[in-house]
Design a protein around this motif. Structure first.
Motif, PDB file in Angstrom:
ATOM      1  N   ARG A 145       0.811  -1.218   0.000  1.00  0.00           N
ATOM      2  CA  ARG A 145       0.000   0.000   0.000  1.00  0.00           C
ATOM      3  C   ARG A 145       0.843   1.267   0.000  1.00  0.00           C
ATOM      4  O   ARG A 145       0.310   2.364   0.088  1.00  0.00           O
ATOM      5  N   ASN A 146       2.157   1.121  -0.086  1.00  0.00           N
ATOM      6  CA  ASN A 146       3.013   2.299  -0.159  1.00  0.00           C
ATOM      7  C   ASN A 146       2.667   3.125  -1.390  1.00  0.00           C
ATOM      8  O   ASN A 146       2.374   2.577  -2.456  1.00  0.00           O
ATOM      9  N   PHE A 147       2.710   4.446  -1.287  1.00  0.00           N
ATOM     10  CA  PHE A 147       2.258   5.306  -2.371  1.00  0.00           C
ATOM     11  C   PHE A 147       3.098   5.182  -3.631  1.00  0.00           C
ATOM     12  O   PHE A 147       2.621   5.456  -4.745  1.00  0.00           O
ATOM     13  N   LEU A 148       4.369   4.746  -3.509  1.00  0.00           N
ATOM     14  CA  LEU A 148       5.224   4.568  -4.674  1.00  0.00           C
ATOM     15  C   LEU A 148       5.025   3.221  -5.361  1.00  0.00           C
ATOM     16  O   LEU A 148       5.386   3.053  -6.521  1.00  0.00           O
ATOM     17  N   ASN A 149       4.447   2.273  -4.642  1.00  0.00           N
ATOM     18  CA  ASN A 149       4.409   0.890  -5.115  1.00  0.00           C
ATOM     19  C   ASN A 149       3.716   0.701  -6.461  1.00  0.00           C
ATOM     20  O   ASN A 149       4.263   0.009  -7.333  1.00  0.00           O
ATOM     21  N   PRO A 150       2.539   1.291  -6.694  1.00  0.00           N
ATOM     22  CA  PRO A 150       1.889   1.060  -8.002  1.00  0.00           C
ATOM     23  C   PRO A 150       2.740   1.502  -9.183  1.00  0.00           C
ATOM     24  O   PRO A 150       2.842   0.778 -10.183  1.00  0.00           O
ATOM     25  N   PHE A 151       3.371   2.675  -9.087  1.00  0.00           N
ATOM     26  CA  PHE A 151       4.170   3.129 -10.228  1.00  0.00           C
ATOM     27  C   PHE A 151       5.439   2.291 -10.390  1.00  0.00           C
ATOM     28  O   PHE A 151       5.849   1.993 -11.516  1.00  0.00           O
ATOM     29  N   ILE A 152       6.082   1.907  -9.290  1.00  0.00           N
ATOM     30  CA  ILE A 152       7.286   1.070  -9.394  1.00  0.00           C
ATOM     31  C   ILE A 152       6.951  -0.249 -10.077  1.00  0.00           C
ATOM     32  O   ILE A 152       7.690  -0.726 -10.944  1.00  0.00           O
ATOM     33  N   ARG A 153       5.828  -0.834  -9.709  1.00  0.00           N
ATOM     34  CA  ARG A 153       5.398  -2.077 -10.345  1.00  0.00           C
ATOM     35  C   ARG A 153       5.063  -1.853 -11.828  1.00  0.00           C
ATOM     36  O   ARG A 153       5.388  -2.678 -12.685  1.00  0.00           O
ATOM     37  N   PHE A 154       4.410  -0.744 -12.115  1.00  0.00           N
ATOM     38  CA  PHE A 154       4.075  -0.399 -13.499  1.00  0.00           C
ATOM     39  C   PHE A 154       5.340  -0.251 -14.342  1.00  0.00           C
ATOM     40  O   PHE A 154       5.449  -0.818 -15.434  1.00  0.00           O
TER      41      PHE A 154
END
Length: 372
Positions: free
Chosen positions: A172-181
């Motif tokens: 749920r870290n705010f950076l996680n979705p973009f890093i995964r993307f």
């Protein structure tokens, strides 16, 4: 804005649109037609798993058992304890008592000789008893106990390099979705290029190659002066049309934790992008054209809308590209464990190209001095 300037910018916008469409059709769509093996292959060759670890006591304690307990009949795990000053040596000694297949190589710090990851990996490769080598990191954990089986099954004559995939764990870290993307977009590019017969990089979190290839290429000698690049530079310089395969069965993934702060992410990406300037010229040219055209596509789209110059046509081209992306990415993002990220595509894709150009410039002009 003068009419002729707006017309020139719109023509440039259309040109960038065509370039982006070209990359989607000729490169990335190829991966949609690649079918990973659906049944568990048979064990093929003896494997040496190699891990370089510096101050990774906690990760070794948590992740190494999952590697040592792989469902594979003939393998060893070589861990290079690279000048660690935490409790890594104690953790490895404890694990060695329980797992005889663990081999430990210890490097101690020298006042006049500073080691790096490439030096550590070279010692690990020399210590490995098997011809076929499988690499990962201490902070990675296999998706299944069949990880080695799938990666090893891709070795056959004349394949000497196997490119795997290593996604980041979802948090749920705010950076996680973009890093995964960003990780999935990067994987789509390098895996598609490999399928097209022009592999240009791999990732050390999940990569395999032969000892013969390593020593035949004189190891990392060509880029030993660069801190990073033990994975992508080695692949870039040694991959050919015939000697490289990919493995993207979900059981062959290795997972790791993504960075959680902007500072740590900046340090990591500065190191990664710094090696791109050493890629082969055609690969640098290909990646640069994709990055710059994608960046200009969004900049020029914004200008067309703000200055009301052919806004409907501009939006139409944007939607056409987006729909084409969704057609291709819906299958690939699902296959690469990122189905939930498709909702972010219109926003993250623009951020991705800004990010590529920003870190590309940073990597070009700022030198990294340490790998860990």
């Amino acid at each position: 804005m003068e009419t002729y300037i707006r017309e020139a910018l719109f023509i440039l916008f259309q040109f960038c649109f065509l370039i982006q469409l070209y990359f989607l059709v000729t490169n990335q769509s190829r991966l949609t037609r690649y079918k990973p093996s659906e049944t568990l292959p048979e064990a093929s060759v003896p494997i040496s798993v190699i891990i370089s670890a510096r101050n990774e006591a906690n990760n070794l304690r948590e992740n190494l058992p999952a590697i040592l307990e792989q469902n594979y009949p003939d393998f060893e795990v070589v861990v290079i304890n690279d000048c660690s000053y935490d409790s890594s040596d104690e953790v490895l000694e404890e694990l060695n008592k329980a797992y005889p297949r663990l081999k430990i190589v210890t490097i101690t710090e020298h006042d006049r000789f500073k080691t790096g990851k490439k030096f550590a990996l070279t010692l690990g490769i020399k210590a490995a008893k098997n011809e076929h080598l499988l690499f990962t990191d201490a902070d990675c954990i296999p998706a299944s106990d069949n990880w080695i089986t799938y990666m090893a099954s891709s070795f056959n004559n004349p394949v000497q390099i196997v490119l795997g995939y290593s996604p980041y764990k979802k948090t749920r870290n705010f950076l996680n979705p973009f890093i995964r993307f960003e990780t999935i977009k990067t994987a789509i590019n390098y895996l598609s290029s490999a399928v097209n017969g022009d592999a240009y990089m791999g990732i050390g979190r999940n990569l395999a190659y032969t000892k013969t290839l390593f020593f035949g290429a004189k190891g990392f000698a060509a880029h030993m002066h660069v801190i990073s690049g033990d994975d992508d530079l080695f692949v870039n310089q040694n991959a050919t049309v015939d000697n490289t395969a990919i493995e993207i069965n979900a059981e062959a993934f290795t997972y790791t934790d993504a960075k959680t702060t902007l500072k740590s992410l900046f340090r990591q990406k500065k190191r990664h992008f710094g090696v791109g300037k050493l890629y082969k010229k055609r690969h640098r040219r290909m990646l640069s054209i994709d990055a710059v055209s994608g960046f200009l596509f969004y900049i020029l789209l914004t200008l067309c809308l703000v200055f009301n110059f052919e806004p409907l046509l501009a939006l139409g081209l944007f939607m056409f590209r987006l729909i084409f992306q969704l057609i291709i990415y819906s299958k690939l993002f699902k296959r690469l464990d990122g189905k939930d990220l498709l909702w972010y595509l219109p926003f993250f894709d623009a951020v991705y190209y800004i990010y590529l150009n920003t870190f590309g410039l940073i990597g070009t002009f700022i030198k990294t001095t340490q790998w860990k």
